[in-house]
Design a protein around this motif. Structure first.
Motif, PDB file in Angstrom:
ATOM      1  N   ALA A  10       0.822  -1.216   0.000  1.00 21.26           N
ATOM      2  CA  ALA A  10       0.000   0.000   0.000  1.00 21.26           C
ATOM      3  C   ALA A  10       0.851   1.259   0.000  1.00 21.26           C
ATOM      4  N   PHE A  11       1.885   1.308   0.815  1.00 17.64           N
ATOM      5  CA  PHE A  11       2.728   2.498   0.901  1.00 17.64           C
ATOM      6  C   PHE A  11       3.570   2.675  -0.367  1.00 17.64           C
ATOM      7  N   GLU A  12       3.953   1.590  -1.002  1.00 19.56           N
ATOM      8  CA  GLU A  12       4.674   1.702  -2.272  1.00 19.56           C
ATOM      9  C   GLU A  12       3.805   2.376  -3.325  1.00 19.56           C
ATOM     10  N   ARG A  13       2.506   2.083  -3.319  1.00 21.76           N
ATOM     11  CA  ARG A  13       1.578   2.705  -4.264  1.00 21.76           C
ATOM     12  C   ARG A  13       1.342   4.182  -3.929  1.00 21.76           C
ATOM     13  N   ALA A  14       1.163   4.462  -2.643  1.00 22.38           N
ATOM     14  CA  ALA A  14       0.718   5.799  -2.233  1.00 22.38           C
ATOM     15  C   ALA A  14       1.850   6.827  -2.187  1.00 22.38           C
ATOM     16  N   VAL A  15       3.008   6.430  -1.684  1.00 26.25           N
ATOM     17  CA  VAL A  15       4.085   7.396  -1.437  1.00 26.25           C
ATOM     18  C   VAL A  15       4.988   7.462  -2.661  1.00 26.25           C
ATOM     19  N   ARG A  16       4.836   8.529  -3.429  1.00 29.23           N
ATOM     20  CA  ARG A  16       5.627   8.701  -4.646  1.00 29.23           C
ATOM     21  C   ARG A  16       6.646   9.826  -4.485  1.00 29.23           C
ATOM     22  N   ARG A  17       6.243  10.906  -3.844  1.00 34.52           N
ATOM     23  CA  ARG A  17       7.154  12.029  -3.571  1.00 34.52           C
ATOM     24  C   ARG A  17       7.372  12.137  -2.066  1.00 34.52           C
ATOM     25  N   GLY A  18       8.556  12.562  -1.682  1.00 32.03           N
ATOM     26  CA  GLY A  18       8.875  12.613  -0.263  1.00 32.03           C
ATOM     27  C   GLY A  18       9.470  11.291   0.196  1.00 32.03           C
ATOM     28  N   SER A  19       9.613  11.152   1.499  1.00 32.53           N
ATOM     29  CA  SER A  19      10.258   9.961   2.044  1.00 32.53           C
ATOM     30  C   SER A  19       9.517   9.485   3.289  1.00 32.53           C
ATOM     31  N   LEU A  20       9.138   8.212   3.295  1.00 32.59           N
ATOM     32  CA  LEU A  20       8.486   7.601   4.453  1.00 32.59           C
ATOM     33  C   LEU A  20       9.330   6.440   4.925  1.00 32.59           C
ATOM     34  N   ASP A  21       9.732   6.506   6.177  1.00 33.23           N
ATOM     35  CA  ASP A  21      10.501   5.441   6.813  1.00 33.23           C
ATOM     36  C   ASP A  21       9.581   4.748   7.806  1.00 33.23           C
ATOM     37  N   THR A  31      11.561   1.697   3.574  1.00 28.69           N
ATOM     38  CA  THR A  31      11.586   3.084   3.131  1.00 28.69           C
ATOM     39  C   THR A  31      10.828   3.211   1.816  1.00 28.69           C
ATOM     40  N   PHE A  32      10.027   4.292   1.695  1.00 29.44           N
ATOM     41  CA  PHE A  32       9.194   4.497   0.519  1.00 29.44           C
ATOM     42  C   PHE A  32       9.395   5.920   0.006  1.00 29.44           C
ATOM     43  N   GLY A  33       9.120   6.143  -1.281  1.00 28.31           N
ATOM     44  CA  GLY A  33       9.192   7.473  -1.850  1.00 28.31           C
ATOM     45  C   GLY A  33      10.473   7.719  -2.616  1.00 28.31           C
ATOM     46  N   ASP A  34      10.665   8.987  -3.014  1.00 28.77           N
ATOM     47  CA  ASP A  34      11.821   9.347  -3.840  1.00 28.77           C
ATOM     48  C   ASP A  34      12.951   9.971  -3.037  1.00 28.77           C
TER      49      ASP A  34
END
Length: 416
Positions: A10-21, A31-34
């Motif tokens: 789910a987080f891989e789909r949702a988080v495209r910009r920014g960074s989620l740890d 870790t997800f995002g760019d």
């Protein structure tokens, strides 16, 4: 674990910009995002919290944050919402079972907001300690979307502009009688009497706390002969009024009661009268209101789309004479409230407790995110019983706003 696999997807789909740890309860890190901003780090305190978020994300995201089971260790809760919503612009529906829950919510009929239930729902939110609202609202305690007519307007200036904008659309003249449905702490009613020159204002609320404050304000202003506040339900009002205004109240009416509401408004509005309805709504398709908000903050509430409101307006025999959609105005308002609330967090903590502080941070952030990255807007609907009672162009709005602004300046100079 299954919950970790679901959250990762789910987080891989949702988080495209920014960074989620994300740190799981078992200590595993993803870790997800760019890698850009905002940078957010969250941690789950127990495995059950992870599965709960998978099963019902719209409800559990707020619950887990409020209960301290989802800890935001870097960034803020609003930053987390930005990562999840800025590129999806939808509800938190990327997790598998949320779509099934959405369908189920439409199949279950919402309970009617009868007078008893409506009063209980209002008390749940508005009869809190009055000192709480004084910590983050403007000095007039306007608890609805402000109107930022300038990019650099302060919250106080934007709330004054909101009252001015509404009064201009109402076309209030000397001697007019006004009904204020959902009168809050009295600011709008007092403004219509003092600045717009209404002959009489009747404000109604279901909050005993707001009623007490409103009456004291009217007495202090010396206008009790023209401004009256009562604890009353809109369904039980009698009489007729030149003008009806309702600001930030319609969200609490509930979809099954729309016919009752608009039929009452038509009955109370004079043949040549004008009504201004200011309400939060949605610009997209009909969608259930966030379940965390309805459970913890505004029970019985519903955010309408125009297609839900219009049939009830038409059935009541009212005419829509003007519609304005305020888009980011409420995001700016909520940002100011959230920043003030967090600046006074220690004072709030003395009134309530840590869980309450997290709950209200969650409420203000969720609400702000709805206007920034989802489809929440504010509708201002001007209604009438006849199509010839308001001017045929909108020039009068700016003209009346200018006149009201001059009246406000004169009152300020007189009181200085």
């Amino acid at each position: 674990m299954l919950s970790e696999t679901i959250l990762k997807t789910a987080f891989e789909r949702a988080v495209r910009r920014g960074s989620l740890d994300m740190v799981t309860a078992g200590g595993e890190r993803f870790t997800f995002g760019d890698g850009g901003e905002p940078r957010v780090s969250i941690r789950f305190t127990d495995a059950a919290a992870q599965m709960a978020l998978c099963l019902h994300p719209e409800l559990k995201l707020g619950e887990l944050f409020t209960d301290g089971r989802l800890v935001v260790e870097q960034g803020t809760f609003l930053d987390l919402l930005q990562l999840l919503l800025q590129d999806t612009r939808g509800e938190l529906d990327e997790l598998p079972l949320s779509r099934l829950r959405k369908i189920r919510s439409w199949m279950i009929r919402r309970a009617e907001n009868d007078a008893t239930r409506a009063k209980r729902n209002v008390a749940h939110h508005y009869d809190l300690d009055g000192r709480l609202y004084a910590l983050f609202l403007d000095s007039d305690r306007q608890y609805s979307c402000a109107y930022f007519d300038r990019p650099d307007a302060s919250l106080e200036e934007a709330q004054a502009a909101k009252k001015r904008h509404i009064a201009a659309k109402l076309l209030v003249d000397r001697g007019h009688s006004v009904l204020d449905i959902g009168s809050g702490w009295g600011g709008m009613g007092l403004y219509l009497a003092q600045a717009a020159g209404a002959g009489s204002v009747k404000g109604i609320t279901l909050s005993e706390e707001q009623l007490d404050v409103s009456r004291r304000r009217a007495a202090a202003a010396g206008v009790m002969d023209r401004v009256r506040f009562d604890l009353e339900d809109y369904r039980h009002i009698s009489g007729s009024f030149d003008r009806i205004v309702s600001v930030g109240m319609f969200e609490h009416v509930g979809l099954p009661s729309y016919d009752d509401y608009f039929q009452a408004c038509r009955r109370l509005l004079k043949e040549d009268g004008v009504m201004l309805l200011h309400t939060i709504g949605r610009s997209g398709a009909p969608y259930p209101t966030n379940p965390w908000i309805t459970k913890y903050i505004f029970p019985g509430g519903h955010l309408p789309v125009l297609s839900e409101m219009m049939p009830a307006i038409e059935r009541a025999g009212l005419i829509v004479t003007d519609i304005e959609v305020l888009r980011l105005h409420y995001a700016y308002t909520l940002q100011a409230w959230r920043e003030r609330f967090l600046a006074h967090r220690e004072e709030v903590l003395k009134l309530y407790d840590e869980r309450f502080c997290r709950m209200w941070e969650c409420y203000l952030a969720l609400s702000e995110s709805a206007f920034r990255w989802q489809d929440a807007v504010v509708f201002q609907l001007q209604l009438a019983r006849r199509n010839d009672v308001v001017p045929i162009t909108r020039d009068y709005i700016a003209e009346r706003e200018a006149a009201l602004k001059e009246t406000e300046a004169m009152e300020f100079r007189r009181s200085a």
